[in-house]
Design an enzyme around this catalytic site. Structure first.
Site, PDB file in Angstrom:
ATOM      1  N   LYS A 119       3.044 -12.807  31.781  1.00  0.00           N
ATOM      2  CA  LYS A 119       3.285 -11.380  31.534  1.00  0.00           C
ATOM      3  C   LYS A 119       2.247 -10.551  32.272  1.00  0.00           C
ATOM      4  CE  LYS A 119       2.141  -8.284  28.448  1.00  0.00           C
ATOM      5  NZ  LYS A 119       2.156  -7.074  29.300  1.00  0.00           N
ATOM      6  N   GLY A 125      -8.137 -10.201  29.363  1.00  0.00           N
ATOM      7  CA  GLY A 125      -8.004  -8.808  28.934  1.00  0.00           C
ATOM      8  C   GLY A 125      -9.152  -8.452  28.011  1.00  0.00           C
ATOM      9  N   SER A 126      -8.912  -7.503  27.152  1.00  0.00           N
ATOM     10  CA  SER A 126     -10.014  -6.999  26.324  1.00  0.00           C
ATOM     11  C   SER A 126     -10.318  -7.942  25.157  1.00  0.00           C
ATOM     12  CB  SER A 126      -9.663  -5.611  25.799  1.00  0.00           C
ATOM     13  OG  SER A 126      -8.572  -5.710  24.922  1.00  0.00           O
ATOM     14  N   THR A 127     -11.524  -7.839  24.656  1.00  0.00           N
ATOM     15  CA  THR A 127     -11.934  -8.670  23.525  1.00  0.00           C
ATOM     16  C   THR A 127     -11.102  -8.332  22.284  1.00  0.00           C
ATOM     17  OG1 THR A 127     -14.122  -8.914  24.472  1.00  0.00           O
ATOM     18  CG2 THR A 127     -13.955  -9.283  22.106  1.00  0.00           C
ATOM     19  N   GLU A 147     -10.316 -15.047  28.588  1.00  0.00           N
ATOM     20  CA  GLU A 147     -11.322 -14.410  29.459  1.00  0.00           C
ATOM     21  C   GLU A 147     -11.334 -12.957  29.039  1.00  0.00           C
ATOM     22  OE1 GLU A 147     -13.133 -15.933  31.622  1.00  0.00           O
ATOM     23  OE2 GLU A 147     -12.010 -17.711  32.213  1.00  0.00           O
TER      24      GLU A 147
HETATM   25  P1  NAD Z   1      -5.772  -5.350  27.252  1.00  0.00           P
HETATM   26  O1  NAD Z   1      -6.351  -6.391  26.394  1.00  0.00           O
HETATM   27  O2  NAD Z   1      -5.343  -4.093  26.637  1.00  0.00           O
HETATM   28  O3  NAD Z   1      -4.500  -5.893  28.044  1.00  0.00           O
HETATM   29  C1  NAD Z   1      -4.518  -7.093  28.764  1.00  0.00           C
HETATM   30  C2  NAD Z   1      -3.152  -7.729  28.689  1.00  0.00           C
HETATM   31  O4  NAD Z   1      -2.869  -8.063  27.341  1.00  0.00           O
HETATM   32  C3  NAD Z   1      -2.012  -6.830  29.157  1.00  0.00           C
HETATM   33  O5  NAD Z   1      -1.063  -7.597  29.843  1.00  0.00           O
HETATM   34  C4  NAD Z   1      -1.433  -6.319  27.845  1.00  0.00           C
HETATM   35  O6  NAD Z   1      -0.089  -5.954  27.949  1.00  0.00           O
HETATM   36  C5  NAD Z   1      -1.606  -7.535  26.959  1.00  0.00           C
HETATM   37  N1  NAD Z   1      -1.629  -7.244  25.524  1.00  0.00           N
HETATM   38  C6  NAD Z   1      -2.052  -6.111  24.907  1.00  0.00           C
HETATM   39  N2  NAD Z   1      -1.908  -6.225  23.558  1.00  0.00           N
HETATM   40  C7  NAD Z   1      -1.394  -7.466  23.331  1.00  0.00           C
HETATM   41  C8  NAD Z   1      -1.039  -8.190  22.148  1.00  0.00           C
HETATM   42  N3  NAD Z   1      -1.184  -7.669  20.938  1.00  0.00           N
HETATM   43  N4  NAD Z   1      -0.566  -9.450  22.276  1.00  0.00           N
HETATM   44  C9  NAD Z   1      -0.440 -10.012  23.489  1.00  0.00           C
HETATM   45  N5  NAD Z   1      -0.745  -9.370  24.646  1.00  0.00           N
HETATM   46  C10 NAD Z   1      -1.226  -8.117  24.580  1.00  0.00           C
HETATM   47  O7  NAD Z   1      -6.860  -5.123  28.373  1.00  0.00           O
HETATM   48  P2  NAD Z   1      -6.794  -4.095  29.542  1.00  0.00           P
HETATM   49  O8  NAD Z   1      -7.336  -2.814  29.054  1.00  0.00           O
HETATM   50  O9  NAD Z   1      -5.465  -4.097  30.173  1.00  0.00           O
HETATM   51  O10 NAD Z   1      -7.799  -4.803  30.552  1.00  0.00           O
HETATM   52  C11 NAD Z   1      -9.118  -4.520  30.591  1.00  0.00           C
HETATM   53  C12 NAD Z   1      -9.915  -5.568  29.852  1.00  0.00           C
HETATM   54  O11 NAD Z   1      -9.734  -6.857  30.443  1.00  0.00           O
HETATM   55  C13 NAD Z   1     -11.400  -5.346  29.907  1.00  0.00           C
HETATM   56  O12 NAD Z   1     -11.949  -5.493  28.618  1.00  0.00           O
HETATM   57  C14 NAD Z   1     -11.927  -6.430  30.815  1.00  0.00           C
HETATM   58  O13 NAD Z   1     -13.236  -6.828  30.620  1.00  0.00           O
HETATM   59  C15 NAD Z   1     -10.977  -7.519  30.596  1.00  0.00           C
HETATM   60  N6  NAD Z   1     -10.937  -8.405  31.736  1.00  0.00           N
HETATM   61  C16 NAD Z   1     -11.549  -9.609  31.612  1.00  0.00           C
HETATM   62  C17 NAD Z   1     -11.569 -10.488  32.684  1.00  0.00           C
HETATM   63  C18 NAD Z   1     -12.227 -11.825  32.546  1.00  0.00           C
HETATM   64  O14 NAD Z   1     -11.918 -12.701  33.321  1.00  0.00           O
HETATM   65  N7  NAD Z   1     -13.098 -12.029  31.606  1.00  0.00           N
HETATM   66  C19 NAD Z   1     -10.958 -10.142  33.883  1.00  0.00           C
HETATM   67  C20 NAD Z   1     -10.336  -8.888  33.982  1.00  0.00           C
HETATM   68  C21 NAD Z   1     -10.326  -8.028  32.880  1.00  0.00           C
END
Ligand code: NAD
Length: 503
Positions: A192, A245-247, A267
């Site tokens: 996704k 994505g986010s923590t 991650e």
């Molecule tokens: P996010 O967590 O909001 O979204 C990331 C992904 O998760 C998206 O595809 C989103 O649609 C999906 N998502 C959101 N809610 C969900 C749920 N309840 N269940 C399943 N999937 C869900 O993060 P963002 O704001 O899009 O991205 C930024 C964050 O990603 C930052 O915190 C950043 O540090 C982190 N990030 C981490 C790495 C790493 O490798 N550690 C790399 C890139 C980004």
């Protein structure tokens, strides 16, 4: 299932291409069951680029069942490992052939500069897929002698159907980090994309088909996280979830995945420190620390967003850092050759950055530079913010503790090595860390003490397909890239063989 159209698009840089708009399932682009779509927006103009199909629960079910069927199909299950590698090599070649189109797409809906997308993201995407292509036929089990009439051996097997969820900051490249090892190990995938940046992943779908992957092995869906992402994580036929994505989202995913006890790797976010010791090469420290927070609009999970400088060199470092930011961080359209920083990816991220500037000021930190919305032309559009530098920051402040995910850095002073280490470790995150010193002993001593998954010595943001990537503490679970990345996508089966020991 009805097929979804390709839309002929002409990007602002003159590149024309056919954008698929459907959900990519079983090697076809199809309409979503409920007909819902999401708009992909150019963050520079705030205008819609194109609408793509958004998956609901029923679509996720179709995609997962396609992946599950493909997992059992002899065309994939019995495919020799070297042939899996060959498919990945073919895919890498196709990405390479289309690198200008990919860079255009990622620059368009993400806002990153075209030059950066081409040089950084595309180079990484191709090398990561090639790296894992090479691994496909090089993972083996072991033979274990137990006693003279018995022995055991292990086999490495795929985990099964993998649900992969990626963010928007490096769209294509994040997809390749996840697809490469999953495919090399023989899994099937439903990936996704982030709702902000769905386009390059769909374009990749055309190349998956062209490379010759059997239907259902790789499926791409778009959709809202709380709907499509959540449905993927809770689906009973998904054996593993790999998330970046986010923590906060990672916590929700862990909770959902716990119900079916899925294998997970995460991650997540960071607030990575960069330490400048008194014996550092200050000019180098300034250049790397600027890149470490200001590149990719500061939207880097490993961004070195907290800079700690020894008091003896603090004034010199700060003066040079301010100057470098003023002369280098040119904010502008993602297509302009002299742009260093394009728009933030979305209105939400733009507002988040400005909100943190307000929070920092309210907490009593000194705003030494930036912190403003910016207009880059007379149209008054686009999610642009100026590169922002806070000083006089305390570890108790939110701008020290919380990930902002924009071009905002906090700078603090220290006097002793131990104090620098304690300050570096003073958040709940532990993704990356950088340190600058000319003393070899100190470099290794401090590298060992910092709570982080990766440490850069006299550098920042180095990343290589051969080197494990990931975090400790609340920055994640598991590793991507390198040989360690394969661990996430294979499992070991033990087989005990009795050679004649009769009961
Ligand atoms: P996010 O967590 O909001 O979204 C990331 C992904 O998760 C998206 O595809 C989103 O649609 C999906 N998502 C959101 N809610 C969900 C749920 N309840 N269940 C399943 N999937 C869900 O993060 P963002 O704001 O899009 O991205 C930024 C964050 O990603 C930052 O915190 C950043 O540090 C982190 N990030 C981490 C790495 C790493 O490798 N550690 C790399 C890139 C980004």
């Amino acid at each position: 299932m009805a097929s979804a159209p390709f839309v002929e698009l002409a990007a602002p840089n003159g590149i024309k291409y056919a954008q698929p708009t459907g959900l990519f399932i079983d090697n076809e682009f199809i309409l979503s069951v409920n007909g819902e779509s999401i708009d992909s927006i150019d963050p520079a103009t705030e205008e819609k680029i194109v609408a793509v199909q958004a998956a609901g629960e029923a679509d996720v079910d179709i995609a997962v069942k396609a992946a599950h069927k493909a997992l059992k199909d002899p065309s994939w299950k019995l495919l020799p490992a070297s042939d899996r590698g060959a498919l990945l090599y073919k895919l890498a070649d196709l990405i390479q052939e289309n690198r200008e189109v990919f860079a255009t797409i990622d620059a368009w809906d993400n806002g990153k500069t075209y030059a950066d997308a081409l040089e950084t993201d595309l180079t990484e995407a191709v090398t990561v897929i090639r790296y894992y292509a090479g691994w496909a036929d090089k993972t083996f089990g072991q033979t274990i002698n137990t006693n003279h009439q018995k022995f055991a051996y292990t086999i490495r097997q795929p985990i099964g159907v993998v649900g992969q969820i990626i963010p928007w900051n490096y769209p294509l490249s994040m997809a390749t980090w996840k697809l490469g090892p999953a495919i090399a190990c023989g899994n099937t995938v439903v990936l996704k994309a982030a709702e902000q940046t769905p386009l390059s992943i769909l374009f990749l779908g055309t190349l998956i088909k062209k490379a010759g992957f059997p239907p259902g092995v790789v499926n791409f869906i778009n959709g809202i996280g709380a709907v499509a992402g959540s449905a993927l994580v809770s689906h009973a036929l998904v054996d593993k979830v790999a998330f970046t994505g986010s923590t906060a989202t990672a916590r929700a995913i862990m909770g959902t995945a716990a119900k079916t006890l899925k294998n997970i790797s995460l991650e997540t976010g960071g607030k990575s420190p960069l330490i400048v010791f008194e014996d550092a090469d200050i000019e180098q420290a300034v250049k790397w620390s600027h890149l470490g927070i200001m590149s990719n609009q500061g939207q880097i999970c490993t961004a070195t967003s907290r800079i700690l400088v020894h008091e003896q060199v603090y004034d010199e470092f700060l003066a040079q850092f301010l100057e470098r930011t003023k002369t280098t961080s040119k904010v502008g359209h993602q297509w302009d050759k002299d742009t260093y920083q394009g728009p933030q990816v979305s209105k939400a991220q733009y507002e988040r950055v400005l909100e943190y500037v307000k929070i920092g000021k309210g907490e009593g930190a000194t705003l030494s530079s930036g912190g403003e919305p910016i207009k880059v032309d007379d149209k008054d559009k686009g999610f642009y913010v100026s590169p922002t530098i806070f000083t006089d920051v305390l570890p108790t402040m939110r701008i020290w503790q919380e990930e902002i995910f924009g071009p905002v850095v906090v700078i603090a002073k220290f006097t002793e090595e131990q104090q620098a280490v304690d300050l570096a470790n003073s958040t709940t995150y532990g993704l990356g860390a950088a340190l600058f010193t000319e003393k070899v002993e100190k470099a290794h001593r401090v590298a060992a003490e910092i709570e982080a998954g990766m440490v850069w010595v006299n550098s920042s943001q180095d990343c290589d397909p051969r080197v494990p990537f990931g975090g400790v503490k609340q920055s994640g679970i598991g590793r991507e890239l390198g040989e360690a990345g394969l661990e996430a996508y294979s499992q070991i089966k033990a087989v005990h063989v009795n050679l004649g020991n009769r009961l």
